[in-house]
Scaffold this motif. Sequence first.
Motif, mmCIF file in Angstrom:
data_model
loop_
_atom_site.group_PDB
_atom_site.id
_atom_site.type_symbol
_atom_site.label_atom_id
_atom_site.label_comp_id
_atom_site.label_asym_id
_atom_site.label_seq_id
_atom_site.Cartn_x
_atom_site.Cartn_y
_atom_site.Cartn_z
ATOM 1 N N SER A 35 -1.616 52.921 20.583
ATOM 2 C CA SER A 35 -2.220 51.799 19.847
ATOM 3 C C SER A 35 -1.254 50.625 19.717
ATOM 4 O O SER A 35 -1.670 49.478 19.651
ATOM 5 C CB SER A 35 -2.625 52.244 18.439
ATOM 6 N N ILE A 36 0.035 50.944 19.670
ATOM 7 C CA ILE A 36 1.028 49.894 19.427
ATOM 8 C C ILE A 36 1.349 49.138 20.710
ATOM 9 O O ILE A 36 1.596 49.744 21.753
ATOM 10 C CB ILE A 36 2.324 50.479 18.818
ATOM 11 N N CYS A 37 1.314 47.824 20.602
ATOM 12 C CA CYS A 37 1.623 46.961 21.729
ATOM 13 C C CYS A 37 2.689 45.965 21.248
ATOM 14 O O CYS A 37 2.445 45.211 20.308
ATOM 15 C CB CYS A 37 0.335 46.251 22.142
ATOM 16 N N VAL A 38 3.874 46.027 21.849
ATOM 17 C CA VAL A 38 4.945 45.095 21.475
ATOM 18 C C VAL A 38 4.769 43.819 22.297
ATOM 19 O O VAL A 38 4.733 43.868 23.526
ATOM 20 C CB VAL A 38 6.329 45.726 21.731
ATOM 21 N N ILE A 39 4.630 42.686 21.608
ATOM 22 C CA ILE A 39 4.379 41.418 22.307
ATOM 23 C C ILE A 39 5.331 40.332 21.804
ATOM 24 O O ILE A 39 5.915 40.455 20.728
ATOM 25 C CB ILE A 39 2.912 40.958 22.146
ATOM 26 N N SER A 40 5.457 39.283 22.584
ATOM 27 C CA SER A 40 6.361 38.184 22.232
ATOM 28 C C SER A 40 5.714 37.259 21.202
ATOM 29 O O SER A 40 4.495 37.296 20.995
ATOM 30 C CB SER A 40 6.709 37.384 23.480
ATOM 31 N N SER A 41 6.530 36.414 20.594
ATOM 32 C CA SER A 41 6.016 35.422 19.643
ATOM 33 C C SER A 41 4.960 34.545 20.302
ATOM 34 O O SER A 41 3.932 34.228 19.695
ATOM 35 C CB SER A 41 7.152 34.526 19.155
ATOM 36 N N ALA A 42 5.217 34.151 21.553
ATOM 37 C CA ALA A 42 4.294 33.253 22.251
ATOM 38 C C ALA A 42 2.937 33.920 22.445
ATOM 39 O O ALA A 42 1.882 33.295 22.254
ATOM 40 C CB ALA A 42 4.896 32.850 23.595
ATOM 41 N N GLU A 43 2.958 35.223 22.815
ATOM 42 C CA GLU A 43 1.697 35.951 23.011
ATOM 43 C C GLU A 43 0.964 36.121 21.683
ATOM 44 O O GLU A 43 -0.261 36.016 21.617
ATOM 45 C CB GLU A 43 1.995 37.326 23.623
ATOM 46 N N LEU A 44 1.735 36.391 20.629
ATOM 47 C CA LEU A 44 1.125 36.584 19.312
ATOM 48 C C LEU A 44 0.483 35.288 18.816
ATOM 49 O O LEU A 44 -0.606 35.307 18.233
ATOM 50 C CB LEU A 44 2.192 37.085 18.328
ATOM 51 N N ALA A 45 1.135 34.179 19.084
ATOM 52 C CA ALA A 45 0.592 32.883 18.668
ATOM 53 C C ALA A 45 -0.788 32.659 19.292
ATOM 54 O O ALA A 45 -1.713 32.167 18.631
ATOM 55 C CB ALA A 45 1.543 31.770 19.080
ATOM 56 N N LYS A 46 -0.939 33.052 20.555
ATOM 57 C CA LYS A 46 -2.230 32.903 21.237
ATOM 58 C C LYS A 46 -3.274 33.815 20.605
ATOM 59 O O LYS A 46 -4.442 33.439 20.475
ATOM 60 C CB LYS A 46 -2.081 33.233 22.724
ATOM 61 N N LEU A 47 -2.862 35.040 20.233
ATOM 62 C CA LEU A 47 -3.799 35.979 19.593
ATOM 63 C C LEU A 47 -4.290 35.429 18.253
ATOM 64 O O LEU A 47 -5.470 35.513 17.938
ATOM 65 C CB LEU A 47 -3.127 37.333 19.363
ATOM 66 N N PHE A 48 -3.360 34.871 17.470
ATOM 67 C CA PHE A 48 -3.748 34.280 16.182
ATOM 68 C C PHE A 48 -4.829 33.227 16.402
ATOM 69 O O PHE A 48 -5.808 33.136 15.666
ATOM 70 C CB PHE A 48 -2.539 33.608 15.495
ATOM 71 N N ASP A 49 -4.628 32.438 17.449
ATOM 72 C CA ASP A 49 -5.519 31.317 17.733
ATOM 73 C C ASP A 49 -6.941 31.763 18.073
ATOM 74 O O ASP A 49 -7.883 30.995 17.930
ATOM 75 C CB ASP A 49 -4.919 30.506 18.891
ATOM 76 N N GLN A 50 -7.075 33.020 18.529
ATOM 77 C CA GLN A 50 -8.398 33.518 18.938
ATOM 78 C C GLN A 50 -9.195 34.118 17.784
ATOM 79 O O GLN A 50 -10.350 34.502 17.967
ATOM 80 C CB GLN A 50 -8.233 34.611 20.021
ATOM 81 N N GLN A 51 -8.590 34.244 16.595
ATOM 82 C CA GLN A 51 -9.244 34.970 15.502
ATOM 83 C C GLN A 51 -10.284 34.125 14.773
ATOM 84 O O GLN A 51 -10.141 32.904 14.669
ATOM 85 C CB GLN A 51 -8.191 35.456 14.492
ATOM 86 N N ASP A 52 -11.300 34.822 14.251
ATOM 87 C CA ASP A 52 -12.267 34.163 13.363
ATOM 88 C C ASP A 52 -11.770 34.216 11.921
ATOM 89 O O ASP A 52 -11.991 33.299 11.141
ATOM 90 C CB ASP A 52 -13.625 34.864 13.454
ATOM 91 N N VAL A 53 -11.142 35.349 11.566
ATOM 92 C CA VAL A 53 -10.667 35.540 10.195
ATOM 93 C C VAL A 53 -9.263 36.138 10.236
ATOM 94 O O VAL A 53 -9.024 37.085 10.982
ATOM 95 C CB VAL A 53 -11.589 36.509 9.401
#
Lengths: 139, 102
Positions: free
Chosen positions: A117-135
């Motif tokens: 379940s755990i996926c280690v990702i970079s700050s840049a990748e995480l920033a993109k994930l945040f941007d895709q969220q509704d909530v």
Amino acid sequence: MSDEGGTIKKFMYVNRKAPYGTIYALESLEVVLIGAAFDQDVSLAFVDDGVYQLVKGQNTKGVGMKNFSPTYNALGDYDVNKIYVEKESLDARGLTVDDLLPLKYEDEDDDWAEKDSICVISSAELAKLFDQQDVVFSF
Amino acid sequence: MALLHTVNKSPFEKNALESCIRLALKGSSILLMEDGVYGAVKGTAKSSLVAGAKGKIAVYVLGPDLDARGVSKDKLIDGVKVVDYGGFVDLVAQHSATQAWL
């Protein structure tokens, strides 16, 4: 808005606090488990001191508090299997994925194969994930 | 008699440990407890705080708080001493007063 009840939204829970020193980590986990009943597209992010929540080998006998870290293992059974950990936060704390709980889930689209379940990702990748969220829920 | 300083906040989230070390006199002691124990770990971005205090300040860390957080004792910065709750009481008794860096 008419089909609000059937709309699946992207929910992300962002965890930035260490366990035990404050109540945030435990409260976040409680909210995630309650929220899992609503069949949304849920993911968890662990950033800053939040990465300490997932460190394995926690033993709270001496401090007289409940060790809630085994509960993270139950997330996979609630279809909460996207757990993102920021690499930069791990690096700053001298931690690697091997220091974290080996969280797993069974993939129903792949003959119930057990996966991480755990996926280690970079700050840049995480920033993109945040941007895709509704909530976004912050803890 | 010297002061016992206590730090209970993570050095990654608050500057309590940094300020404590900056303002602690030579010969005083620091006890890291609760989320403060992360400051006693070697190989982190904040390890230089405690490592730099060596020789000037005695640094102690509360064992039960390490255990709760899954921090093994072999990850501690050299020279940091682990105490239990009884040791905490002894430290308080051995110093002139306690200053808490909240």
